[in-house]
Motif scaffolding. Sequence first.
Motif, short mmCIF file in Angstrom:
data_model
loop_
_atom_site.label_atom_id
_atom_site.label_comp_id
_atom_site.label_asym_id
_atom_site.label_seq_id
_atom_site.Cartn_x
_atom_site.Cartn_y
_atom_site.Cartn_z
N PRO A 130 0.87 -1.38 -0.15
CA PRO A 130 0.13 0.15 -0.35
C PRO A 130 0.73 1.28 -0.01
CG PRO A 130 -0.26 -1.51 2.40
CD PRO A 130 0.25 -2.19 0.97
N ASP A 131 2.04 1.33 0.61
CA ASP A 131 3.08 2.64 0.50
C ASP A 131 3.87 2.90 -1.17
OD1 ASP A 131 1.63 2.72 3.33
OD2 ASP A 131 3.24 1.18 3.75
N LEU A 132 3.44 2.18 -2.05
CA LEU A 132 4.49 1.71 -3.04
C LEU A 132 4.01 2.71 -4.13
CD1 LEU A 132 7.05 0.85 -4.11
CD2 LEU A 132 5.85 -0.60 -5.15
N ARG A 133 4.61 3.89 -4.52
CA ARG A 133 4.13 5.14 -5.55
C ARG A 133 4.66 4.36 -6.62
NH1 ARG A 133 4.59 10.38 -2.55
NH2 ARG A 133 2.92 10.73 -4.30
N GLN A 134 3.68 4.90 -7.58
CA GLN A 134 4.44 5.15 -9.02
C GLN A 134 5.52 6.32 -9.24
OE1 GLN A 134 1.42 5.69 -8.47
NE2 GLN A 134 -0.07 3.91 -9.48
N LEU A 135 5.93 6.47 -9.86
CA LEU A 135 7.17 7.37 -10.01
C LEU A 135 6.31 8.24 -11.58
CD1 LEU A 135 10.71 6.28 -9.61
CD2 LEU A 135 9.43 6.59 -8.07
N ALA A 136 6.09 9.15 -11.62
CA ALA A 136 5.70 9.34 -12.70
C ALA A 136 6.50 10.43 -13.35
CB ALA A 136 3.86 10.54 -11.87
N VAL A 137 6.76 11.30 -14.57
CA VAL A 137 7.37 11.84 -15.69
C VAL A 137 6.84 13.51 -14.93
CG1 VAL A 137 8.38 12.84 -17.57
CG2 VAL A 137 8.07 10.13 -17.01
N SER A 138 4.94 13.07 -15.52
CA SER A 138 4.18 14.32 -14.57
C SER A 138 3.27 13.98 -14.13
CB SER A 138 3.89 15.12 -16.23
OG SER A 138 5.02 15.63 -16.74
N ARG A 139 2.05 14.86 -13.58
CA ARG A 139 0.90 13.82 -13.43
C ARG A 139 -0.15 13.54 -14.57
NH1 ARG A 139 -4.29 17.63 -11.88
NH2 ARG A 139 -5.70 16.29 -10.63
N PRO A 140 -0.24 11.89 -13.46
CA PRO A 140 -0.45 11.20 -13.91
C PRO A 140 -2.26 12.02 -15.85
CG PRO A 140 -0.69 10.32 -12.41
CD PRO A 140 -0.73 11.61 -12.83
N PRO A 141 -1.84 11.84 -17.57
CA PRO A 141 -2.82 12.67 -17.83
C PRO A 141 -4.23 12.21 -17.29
CG PRO A 141 -1.26 11.23 -19.08
CD PRO A 141 -0.85 10.55 -17.49
N PHE A 152 -10.63 1.30 -12.25
CA PHE A 152 -9.54 0.47 -12.82
C PHE A 152 -8.09 0.48 -12.96
CE2 PHE A 152 -14.19 1.41 -16.17
CZ PHE A 152 -14.46 -0.39 -15.91
N LEU A 153 -7.81 1.41 -12.23
CA LEU A 153 -6.69 2.00 -11.90
C LEU A 153 -6.70 2.20 -10.82
CD1 LEU A 153 -5.15 3.35 -15.59
CD2 LEU A 153 -4.82 0.88 -14.78
N ASP A 154 -4.93 2.67 -10.57
CA ASP A 154 -5.05 2.99 -9.03
C ASP A 154 -3.78 4.17 -9.14
OD1 ASP A 154 -5.20 3.66 -6.45
OD2 ASP A 154 -5.17 1.80 -5.33
N TYR A 155 -4.34 5.20 -9.11
CA TYR A 155 -3.03 6.33 -9.14
C TYR A 155 -2.76 6.75 -7.57
CZ TYR A 155 -3.05 5.20 -14.08
OH TYR A 155 -2.53 4.99 -15.51
#
Length: 446
Positions: A130-141, A152-155
């Motif tokens: 639960p504490d693992l976050r995605q690395l993102a270039v920018s805020r998700p589109p 359907f997804l979890d950001y």
Amino acid sequence: MLPERQSTSVPVLTDPLEIGGVTLPNRLYRAPLLEHAGNGPEAVDTLIDELEPAGAAGAGLVCQGATIVRGEGGCAAPGMTRVHDPEFVADLERLTDAIHEHDGRIAIQLEHGGLRSMETWHHGFRERNPDLRQLAVSRPPRPLRLLDRLGFLDYDSHVLTTAECRELAADFGRSAAAAVDAGYDLIHLAGANMGILHQFASPFYNRRDDEFGDTARFFEAVLAEIRDRAGDVPVLTKVPAETEAPPGIGPTLSAEDCVRLCERLADAGYDAFAPVNGSAFWDMSVIRGAFPGRSWRDERFREGYVDAFGSRPRAALVAAANWVESLVYSREPAWNADLCRRVRERVDVPVLCEGGIRDGGTIDGLLGDAADAVGMARPFYAEPELPARLLREGAAADGVAAVCEDCNNCVVPQATGEPGVCRTPMVLRRAGELRRAGAYERDDRD
């Protein structure tokens, strides 16, 4: 002014090819696949079992599939191997030695999934981490945020700072250095199929206002780190064009954007490219072919699908979307050929073509025109020693083709952590008949 190539003669598959000072014995390569070897005590043995047959059968280059440059997060599928630990990578020398014993060359593909990672789409993995976050270039589109709101997804993404972008590039460099010490001949970057490199290159994902807002900058930073830490090892990369993105999605990378990106990366010092058409999303534009109904119906994988997608109804919705995509992204022979040809006309480094290549006649038509080398991926699940057939004299004239039917039944169970293997009885039966007939015995040995 366009670059002039050193030779105007048309190469054949058995001709050698030089990439960044390393000579491949021929122009057929095993493209990167998911090996699901992980990092456990049997990982290296699993990789040897998966990859050595291609080298033994004569492939000029064997590419180890996407391996993750960090110790946590970033995996696009269960069971991917991580190469952040130099001690683990050192043991991979057993794999590189095995390929070299057959006079083959081996590349390792370095990857980080970014927003494509399991922490986005895999329900069970997300619950267990639960504490693992995605690395993102920018805020998700916005379209991805909508899928998040719909469940359907979890950001829960972390947008990289400028310093963190540089540190991630350094992780690629450190992993490359360890790989070179372990005997890998080339470094292959997973620059497409919606991994983090692709996300930096795509205007759909990259809306940064620092130096890494430039679509080529992260590629350049990764190359600089590899050169600084691993020396002059040849570096090749996939380069994306988002030509198959759904209507109304944008901005995206056009084919011409891909060509210009390759030109710039060639100037930066990249040694070869594998240009690929695809979408801005992780969908069937990557693999194409038939709907894998057999795998979706197989009871052995049902619980794994529930764990991955959250429930039986959600798994059914994913299967339905998979069916629709199979109609949109029907298989086309050598579907990246036109893009590769356009790139090859504008750069003076080797261009590698893969995607829907299945027979010797197609290969002969690509070499010297759209590509300098050709690769196959999924056909190796059914025929691990496929090069022995394709490299045989007269293979194209004899109509030699892979037995793979592009049914994709090898692919869907990988979402549950199952290994990539052919699961279609008719295809396996044909491969068995060929094996009994001696088709995989090399006829070029002393």
